[in-house]
Design an enzyme around this catalytic site. Structure first.
Site, PDB file in Angstrom:
ATOM      1  CG  ASP A  24      -0.185  -0.050   2.557  1.00  0.00           C
ATOM      2  OD1 ASP A  24       0.743  -0.868   2.676  1.00  0.00           O
ATOM      3  OD2 ASP A  24      -0.507   0.738   3.465  1.00  0.00           O
ATOM      4  CD  GLU A  28       4.082   0.993   7.100  1.00  0.00           C
ATOM      5  OE1 GLU A  28       4.668   1.371   8.131  1.00  0.00           O
ATOM      6  OE2 GLU A  28       3.821   1.777   6.170  1.00  0.00           O
TER       7      GLU A  28
HETATM    8 ZN   LIG Z   1       6.709   2.119   4.372  1.00  0.00          ZN
END
Ligand SMILES: [Zn+2]
Length: 452
Positions: free
Chosen positions: A81, A144
């Site tokens: 992501d 994340e």
């Molecule tokens: Zn990162």
């Protein structure tokens, strides 16, 4: 090791950068973070299969690419992501163009480029006939940049690797990360006679030093007094007046909340102004007396330190609602303390009319310098760079905290500008290839320890 699949690595990085994997509302079954992230994960897993590895998709939260067998698992924790492109680009943030040897795009350094480098480094290793003694897993997280829901879903099902590293911060090796504790303090507002605090709002996120704080007052006619006081306390302030009162806008300098000493906190100036105007009771007084301009937690009874550094406390957000003032404080405590110890000390230091609501956080991370993990990563780094692999201790949190025995290892070299989350993010092609070599060798040594 020389990477024979260099061109494929570059092409795969370009292709995955072109998939805008920004978090979005769920797009249905198997796409909890939206369409773009689901496509990026499928792309990476398909590449893994093409290169001859086993893969598994964990309902779109995360996936892994697996090689070999063994009683233990080596996990290399990457994420696919990315944060939104934001403003200020001179390139297409999802174009994956290479200009003058630089591959541009959101995610090139954070963290899709490193993820591809790990994959092609492992592929080169496999093609050389190498066999691991630990099962190797390249773990591809998909959340994340937000709440780590990827790891909350993945780890209970797949299990935690016994040893690992994450190519999602800096070289040489980050062996120590402070604990993170977010707390909310709140208390009733008490104003001095004749003055009404209509509103106070500062900061957006606890983990940033706030560069703005707005304070609206009623009952003060003398603007000159405010200007004089601002000068006296050294505040940068703008005044606005309308029929409903005077608004003061305090200005600071933003910085990451793990390094509050590098910024200028606008909330501190707002508190100092209110103190000078006679707010000497209730929560405003408590915040001025016990936090004020400090960022070491001294007034909160939590001023502690150890060999890896001192505790820091950042007052990130202040707000007023229903006559109660609330602040969010981001505390980073040294690795030799526990969250409970810090909370106990903090509670003991509060006055009776201040309420503490803990927002939880993440425990500290510390891997011993003598451990196999650190020793091997240091050797690999020194061999490939010719530089000493110093251990780094930070207040920020890296993805390594998702695992137990893991550290951050690259991808940014000392002295390189940090381009993560910035406009015109890029990775140079030579950097990308170098990462594949370093990560390939790190996997070789950690996946089959004891053989040089
Ligand atoms: Zn990162």
């Amino acid at each position: 090791m020389i990477i024979g699949n260099r061109d494929e690595l570059i092409q795969a990085t370009q292709e995955i950068v072109r998939i805008a994997s920004v978090k979005d509302a769920s797009a249905g079954e198997g796409k909890p973070f939206g369409e773009g992230i689901a496509r990026a994960l499928e792309y990476a897993l398909a590449k893994g299969r093409e290169l001859g590895f086993k893969t598994e998709n964990f309902s779109g939260y995360a996936g892994h690419i697996e090689f070999g067998e063994g009683p233990e698992t080596l996990g290399v924790l990457c994420h696919l992501d990315v944060v939104p492109a934001g403003e200020g680009w001179s390139m297409d943030p999802f174009g994956g163009e290479i200009i003058d040897g630089k591959l541009y795009g959101r995610g090139t350094i954070d963290d899709k480029g490193p993820a591809m480098a790990v994959l092609y480094g492992l592929a080169a290793l496999k093609d050389s006939g190498w066999q691991p003694q630990r099962r190797i897993r390249i773990i591809l997280g998909c959340d994340e940049e937000s709440g780590w829901d990827c790891m909350h879903h993945y780890l209970p099902i797949a299990g935690k690797p016994e040893i690992g590293f994450t190519p999602d911060a800096e070289f040489p090796v980050i062996s120590s990360e402070k604990g993170i504790l977010m707390v909310e303090l709140s208390g009733a507002l008490q104003c001095p006679k004749g003055i009404e605090l209509v509103d106070i709002q500062g900061g957006n996120r606890p983990n940033m030093v706030p560069d703005r704080c707005r304070v609206k007052l009623r009952g003060i006619e003398d603007e000159g007094l405010l200007v004089k006081t601002a000068t006296k306390i050294g505040a940068k302030m703008d005044l606005e007046r309308d029929e409903s009162g005077i608004t003061m806008v305090f200005k600071g300098v933003s910085a990451h909340g793990s390094m509050p000493e590098t910024g200028v906190n606008a909330i501190s100036y707002a508190l100092a102004m209110l103190h000078h105007l006679g707010f000497e009771q209730g929560i405003i007084n408590f915040l001025y007396e016990h936090i004020g301009f400090s960022h070491d937690g001294r007034g909160l009874n939590i001023e502690v330190k150890d060999a890896f550094g001192p505790l820091t406390a950042n007052t990130g957000v202040i707000s007023l609602e229903d006559n109660r003032v609330k602040v969010l404080v981001d505390i980073r405590y040294p690795v030799s303390f526990t969250q409970e110890q810090i909370l106990d000390r903090l509670t003991a230091g509060l006055s009776a009319d201040v309420t503490l609501l803990s927002h939880g956080g993440k425990g500290p991370l510390h891997v011993d310098g003598d451990s196999q993990l650190i020793q091997i990563l240091q050797r690999v780094y020194e061999k490939h760079t010719g530089e000493e692999a110093k251990l780094i201790s930070i207040g920020g949190g890296t993805y390594a905290r998702a695992l137990d025995n893991a550290v951050a290892f690259g991808p940014v070299f000392p002295g390189q500008t940090e381009l993560a989350h910035q406009p015109d993010e890029y990775i140079s092609v030579s950097h990308l290839v170098k990462l594949a070599e370093i990560y390939g060798e790190a996997i070789a040594k950690l996946g089959r320890p004891g053989r040089d």
